[in-house]
Each structure stands twice: as structure tokens, then as C-alpha cells.
Write a protein that holds these residues in place. Structure first.
Motif, short mmCIF file in Angstrom:
data_model
loop_
_atom_site.label_atom_id
_atom_site.label_comp_id
_atom_site.label_asym_id
_atom_site.label_seq_id
_atom_site.Cartn_x
_atom_site.Cartn_y
_atom_site.Cartn_z
N HIS A 1 -126.84 4.68 -73.69
CA HIS A 1 -126.56 4.38 -72.30
C HIS A 1 -125.20 4.96 -71.95
CE1 HIS A 1 -124.40 1.20 -74.36
NE2 HIS A 1 -123.62 1.21 -73.31
N TRP B 1 -121.51 4.93 -70.23
CA TRP B 1 -120.46 4.01 -69.84
C TRP B 1 -120.20 4.17 -68.35
CZ3 TRP B 1 -118.32 0.92 -73.57
CH2 TRP B 1 -117.41 0.01 -73.07
N PHE C 1 -115.39 13.09 -74.14
CA PHE C 1 -114.88 12.81 -75.49
C PHE C 1 -114.18 14.06 -76.06
CE2 PHE C 1 -117.55 8.98 -75.70
CZ PHE C 1 -116.67 8.12 -76.34
N LYS D 1 -124.45 8.56 -81.52
CA LYS D 1 -124.55 7.20 -80.98
C LYS D 1 -125.04 7.21 -79.54
CE LYS D 1 -122.78 3.66 -82.45
NZ LYS D 1 -123.45 2.48 -83.03
N TYR E 1 -123.15 8.14 -76.96
CA TYR E 1 -122.09 7.92 -75.98
C TYR E 1 -121.79 9.24 -75.30
CZ TYR E 1 -120.93 3.99 -79.14
OH TYR E 1 -120.95 2.89 -79.95
N VAL F 1 -119.61 9.25 -72.11
CA VAL F 1 -118.30 9.13 -71.43
C VAL F 1 -117.48 8.09 -72.18
CG1 VAL F 1 -117.19 8.59 -69.25
CG2 VAL F 1 -119.50 9.54 -69.26
N PRO F 2 -116.21 8.40 -72.48
CA PRO F 2 -115.39 7.36 -73.11
C PRO F 2 -115.15 6.20 -72.15
CG PRO F 2 -114.17 9.46 -72.92
CD PRO F 2 -115.48 9.65 -72.23
N GLN G 1 -110.99 3.60 -74.43
CA GLN G 1 -111.09 4.75 -75.34
C GLN G 1 -110.31 5.95 -74.79
OE1 GLN G 1 -115.35 5.07 -75.56
NE2 GLN G 1 -115.53 3.29 -76.90
N THR H 1 -114.14 -7.98 -76.43
CA THR H 1 -115.36 -7.36 -76.94
C THR H 1 -116.18 -6.87 -75.77
OG1 THR H 1 -115.29 -9.05 -78.62
CG2 THR H 1 -117.29 -7.79 -78.50
N GLY H 2 -116.77 -5.71 -75.91
CA GLY H 2 -117.57 -5.19 -74.81
C GLY H 2 -116.89 -4.06 -74.06
N GLY I 1 -115.56 -1.45 -75.59
CA GLY I 1 -115.58 -0.24 -76.41
C GLY I 1 -114.32 -0.11 -77.26
N THR J 1 -113.68 -1.07 -80.25
CA THR J 1 -113.86 -0.73 -81.67
C THR J 1 -113.82 0.78 -81.87
OG1 THR J 1 -115.29 -2.65 -81.75
CG2 THR J 1 -115.20 -1.29 -83.72
N ALA J 2 -114.57 1.51 -81.06
CA ALA J 2 -114.50 2.97 -81.14
C ALA J 2 -113.12 3.44 -80.72
CB ALA J 2 -115.57 3.59 -80.25
N ASP K 1 -121.56 -8.79 -81.32
CA ASP K 1 -121.82 -7.67 -80.43
C ASP K 1 -123.32 -7.48 -80.33
OD1 ASP K 1 -121.92 -5.37 -78.97
OD2 ASP K 1 -121.50 -4.07 -80.70
N ARG L 1 -121.99 -6.04 -70.90
CA ARG L 1 -121.23 -5.16 -71.77
C ARG L 1 -121.48 -3.71 -71.43
NH1 ARG L 1 -119.96 -7.99 -76.06
NH2 ARG L 1 -120.05 -6.24 -77.44
N ALA L 2 -120.48 -2.90 -71.71
CA ALA L 2 -120.62 -1.45 -71.60
C ALA L 2 -121.26 -1.05 -70.28
CB ALA L 2 -121.42 -0.92 -72.79
P1 AMP Z 1 -116.92 -3.09 -78.51
O1 AMP Z 1 -116.13 -3.48 -77.30
O2 AMP Z 1 -116.16 -2.22 -79.41
O3 AMP Z 1 -117.50 -4.31 -79.19
O4 AMP Z 1 -118.17 -2.20 -78.00
C1 AMP Z 1 -119.11 -2.69 -77.12
C2 AMP Z 1 -120.41 -1.91 -77.14
O5 AMP Z 1 -120.26 -0.69 -76.41
C3 AMP Z 1 -120.91 -1.51 -78.50
O6 AMP Z 1 -122.28 -1.82 -78.56
C4 AMP Z 1 -120.70 -0.02 -78.58
O7 AMP Z 1 -121.68 0.61 -79.36
C5 AMP Z 1 -120.81 0.40 -77.14
N1 AMP Z 1 -119.97 1.57 -76.80
C6 AMP Z 1 -118.72 1.83 -77.26
N2 AMP Z 1 -118.25 2.94 -76.70
C7 AMP Z 1 -119.19 3.42 -75.86
C8 AMP Z 1 -119.28 4.56 -74.99
N3 AMP Z 1 -118.29 5.40 -74.85
N4 AMP Z 1 -120.42 4.72 -74.29
C9 AMP Z 1 -121.43 3.83 -74.41
N5 AMP Z 1 -121.41 2.74 -75.21
C10 AMP Z 1 -120.30 2.53 -75.93
#
Ligand code: AMP
Length: 454
Positions: free
Chosen positions: A3, A5, A23, A39, A41, A43-44, A48, A67-68, A70, A72-73, A328, A356-357
């Protein structure tokens, strides 16, 4: 998977926000870009976009991000990029350390590290309590480029000389506010004392209360400060709704809402373990596949319930705040507060599981008269009143009541009094009548009670 962002709800022109970037332009190398593309993704996310270049430049970062977002990335990608350019971890050495409050979050961050690092020759591992320590000890012997750990187990492993922390290049504290809430501050301080002075520090926290700020001051050097969403505000993609309801009718109302709206995946928060168990039993009796997760359940039972919920096998997961932290679940559509949380901040954490996201979410709170003070605190913190809507057939008869006793003891107040219903469907105020009371009496699991050994 796949999906896109939606970082901005408004057009970039009207807000003055920078336009979306790719990215590719953030400074990440090809192996990481390939993993990001895998994955799906494109758009950051805002965090991010800001965090990745800062971490790559070696700066400390302090981010308000729940949380939600992104997050973690946001820290994992640049961390891996930096690590891939240095020499591999030698025996017993840890190069990057990510501390998380809960086992579930550790496991999830570990999965992200594996996914984003799949084209890299780096070794990562996850360690937490509740499982055997010996296999962890033997794995750590070879050295670990990225170790994701809960503080208690990390200290145990260090005491057993299973690892060295004096070569850590990057430290990440994820959900730092949760770690403090759970009483990990002393472990964190001990861990910090084992780290070399020269290192990069990244601190993520959903909220920035004074104790987090104190921790940050001693930890971070000239950090870049980021905010994924306005401080202490819930995500804008979440639709909030409050159904006034008598305490004793909450389980009925919940069953009614799930069935009549045909909700397929619902995360329900209960303040107590006992309440979570009872509700899960009730839902199961009604033919809705449900399970409860809380601190009294074994790690295996929690993992199984979570997996069943993610796969769609379970329709309803009933969780206490502690058990739900950091879960998550992709595009979780419905979050229900069976009880309001004791701490207003926990409302933000709970609601962080939905919407989320960039996806829309639905946050439903069932609120009884006894919970008015909690409601007021929540509305004050999020800066808005939750829209009220009575559900026909479930209009509250109890319109004001003594506040809940959250100390875990017996509720105070004399015999319940019943008042007349208010004509409007606004605040669920009134007096407490029969048919209710605090049926989930039991010890609240959320909040500030020290909880050790993650
Ligand atoms: P987090 O806030 O790190 O727990 O991430 C929330 C969710 O967003 C996770 O399911 C990630 O896989 C997803 N996610 C993280 N970065 C992106 C991105 N750039 N585009 C789409 N989904 C993302």
C-alpha cells in the motif's frame, strides 16, 4: 504489502509541507532500496523522510513517533546502511542495540531487521525473556551486528557474560516511554553504563513527558528532534466515536456492534486481565472467535493468539494495555475501548493500533458514567471532545456515578443511585444504578506498576 503511504491529508501546496520524496533520494544503498521495494513501499512516511538522512549523517535523533508512523523502518534502514560499511561483529560483540519494552515489539522489530537486511551480510538476533536463555547465549557467541532486546533479558545475558556491549556503535530506544512506564529505568541506566561513550543514539517515544525528557537529556547529543504527528495527538486518519453505555451492558453492546456492523477484525482493550478473559469467553459463547492476551498468559499463548488474529482466524482479540503494546497489525480497522485506560496517554497508544500507514481506522469507546473523569483527562490531552452517539437499545440509565477506584481495591461510594436520563445524547453523565457496577473488578494491568523482565 504494497500500500502507498499517504503522508499528508492535505495538498502540499496549501500546507507548505515539503513535497513527497522517493526512497532513492534519501541516501540508502541499493541492497536496502531493493528490500524496501520488496516490501511494496513506494513513498517514505514523514518520519522516514526526515529520520533516514539524519541517521545516515551520524546524528542523534529524538523522535516523537507512535507505532504506525513507519518509525521502525525510519531507524532500521539507515542503521543497516551504516553497519554494512563497517567491519562485521567480532565474537561476543554487539554493534547496534535496539531496546524495546515488550517481547512482542522486540519480535516485530527483529522481523523488520531481517526483512530490510535480507540483501546484506549482517547478523541480527532478538532476545527476550520468557524463553530459554541457553540457545540465546550460544547464538550470541559469534557476534551480532544488530541485537534487538528487552532490557531485563539483556541484563541477564550480560551478567552471564554472553555478550559485550562496549563496542556498540548505534543505540536505539524504541517506545522509550513504555520502557519507563514498565519500570525498566534502572536496567536502562545499567545498560547505558556498559556502552562506549562514542556512539549514535536514537530515541523513539510516543509521548514526551518529563521523565522521557530527562532520559533524553542525559543520553542524546545535539539531537535532531522530529515529530511524526503532533505531540500527544492521535493519528488524523482515525475516526473516533464514543458510545455512552452502562458499565454492566458493555459486553452486550460490544457483541451487538460487532455483529450488526459485521466487523471482521476487532482489537478490544480491557483494563483488567480478568475482564479480558471474561469478555473473550462471552464473545466465544456468542459464536465470535475470540481470545484474550495479557500478562498472565504464557508467551506461547500470546504468540498463538496474535498469529490467529493476524491471519483472520480470530475475529476479536481482547488485550490489556501491557500485552498490546507495540502490536503491529496491518490496517487494523477497529479498535474498541471496553474500558477507558487509567492513563490518558494510553488512549493514544491504543488508538495507534488503527488507522495505520495512511489507512482509515475506527476507534470506538464504550464509556460509562463512572469513567467521566478518565474521559475528561483523555479529551483534554487529545485536545478534542470525542463525538458521542447513543446506540438505540443501549442508552445509559446510569447518568452519573462515583469515579472508578483504580487502585485495585474496592470501589468507593455508597449505594448506587439512579437518576433520570438526560434528553440529549451528549455526555454519558448520570448516576449509577443497578445492573452494572464495576464488573471487571480486578487488578488493572496497564500503567505504572513496575513490570520486570521483558
Ligand atoms: P511502524 O510504525 O514502524 O510500526 O510501521 C507501521 C506499518 O507501516 C508497518 O506495517 C510497516 O510495514 C508499514 N510501513 C512502514 N513504512 C512504510 C512505507 N514507507 N510505505 C508503506 N508502508 C510502510
Amino acid at each position: 504489502m504494497g500500500h502507498e503511504w499517504l503522508p499528508l491529508q492535505r495538498s502540499p501546496d496549501s500546507t507548505g509541507e515539503p513535497p513527497a520524496v522517493d526512497f532513492d533520494s534519501l541516501g540508502l544503498g541499493e541492497p536496502l532500496l531493493r528490500a524496501v521495494a520488496d516490501k511494496g513501499y513506494r513513498v517514505p512516511s514523514p518520519i522516514q523522510r526526515d529520520c533516514i538522512p539524519a541517521v545516515l549523517s551520524g546524528r542523534d535523533v529524538m523522535a516523537a513517533a507512535q507505532t504506525g508512523t513507519g518509525k521502525t523502518a525510519g531507524f532500521t534502514l539507515p542503521m543497516l546502511e551504516r553497519l554494512r560499511h563497517g567491519p562485521h561483529a567480532r565474537a561476543g560483540v554487539v554493534r547496534a542495540l535496539v531496546l524495546t519494552p515488550t517481547r512482542e515489539l522486540a519480535a516485530q522489530v527483529g522481523e523488520s531487521v531481517t526483512a530490510y537486511g535480507r540483501y546484506l551480510d549482517l547478523r541480527s538476533d532478538v532476545v527476550f525473556g520468557g524463553v530459554k536463555v541457553n540457545p540465546q547465549i550460544s547464538r550470541l557467541q559469534r557476534g551480532t551486528d544488530v541485537l534487538v532486546a528487552t532490557p531485563g533479558r539483556l541484563m541477564d545475558l550480560h551478567q552471564q557474560k554472553a555478550l559485550r556491549l562496549d563496542r556498540v556503535e548505534i543505540l536505539v530506544l524504541d517506545e522509550a516511554d513504555r520502557m519507563l512506564d514498565m519500570g525498566f529505568i534502572r536496567d536502562i541506566q545499567k545498560i547505558l553504563a556498559l556502552l562506549p561513550a562514542k556512539r549514535q543514539n536514537l530515541l523513539f517515544s510516543a509521548t514526551f513527558n518529563p521523565s522521557i525528557r530527562r532520559l533524553a537529556t542525559g543520553l542524546l547529543h545535539n539531537p535532531l528532534q522530529l515529530q511524526a504527528s503532533p505531540e500527544n495527538r492521535t493519528a488524523t486518519t482515525v475516526e473516533h466515536i464514543l458510545h455512552p453505555c452502562d458499565m454492566g451492558r458493555k459486553p452486550d453492546l460490544l457483541c451487538h456492534l460487532i455483529a450488526s456492523n459485521d466487523w471482521r477484525q476487532v482489537l478490544v482493550f480491557s483494563r483488567t486481565k480478568h475482564g479480558a478473559n471474561r469478555l473473550a469467553e462471552r464473545l466465544t459463547q456468542e459464536g465470535m472467535a475470540a481470545a484474550a492476551i495479557h500478562g498472565n498468559k504464557s508467551q506461547g499463548a500470546r504468540t498463538r493468539a496474535l498469529a490467529g488474529f493476524k491471519s483472520g482466524e480470530l475475529r476479536v482479540l481482547v488485550a490489556t494495555d501491557l500485552a498490546a503494546r507495540g502490536i503491529d497489525i496491518h490496517q487494523l480497522p477497529h479498535v474498541v475501548n471496553l474500558d477507558l485506560p487509567n492513563q490518558a496517554e494510553d488512549y493514544v497508544h491504543r488508538i495507534g493500533r488503527t488507522g495505520r500507514a495512511g489507512h482509515n481506522g475506527h476507534a470506538v469507546s464504550l464509556v460509562a458514567a463512572e469513567e467521566h473523569e478518565l474521559l475528561r483527562a483523555i479529551e483534554k490531552m487529545i485536545g478534542t471532545a470525542l463525538p458521542r452517539q447513543e446506540v438505540p437499545g443501549f442508552e445509559p440509565k446510569v447518568l452519573s456515578a462515583p469515579p472508578l477506584d483504580l487502585s485495585g481495591g474496592r470501589g468507593r461510594g455508597g449505594p448506587p443511585r439512579t437518576g433520570s436520563r438526560r434528553p440529549s445524547s451528549s455526555a454519558p453523565s448520570g448516576r449509577r444504578g443497578g445492573g452494572g457496577g464495576r464488573s471487571e473488578a480486578g487488578r488493572p494491568e496497564s500503567g505504572r506498576r513496575p513490570q520486570r523482565r521483558g
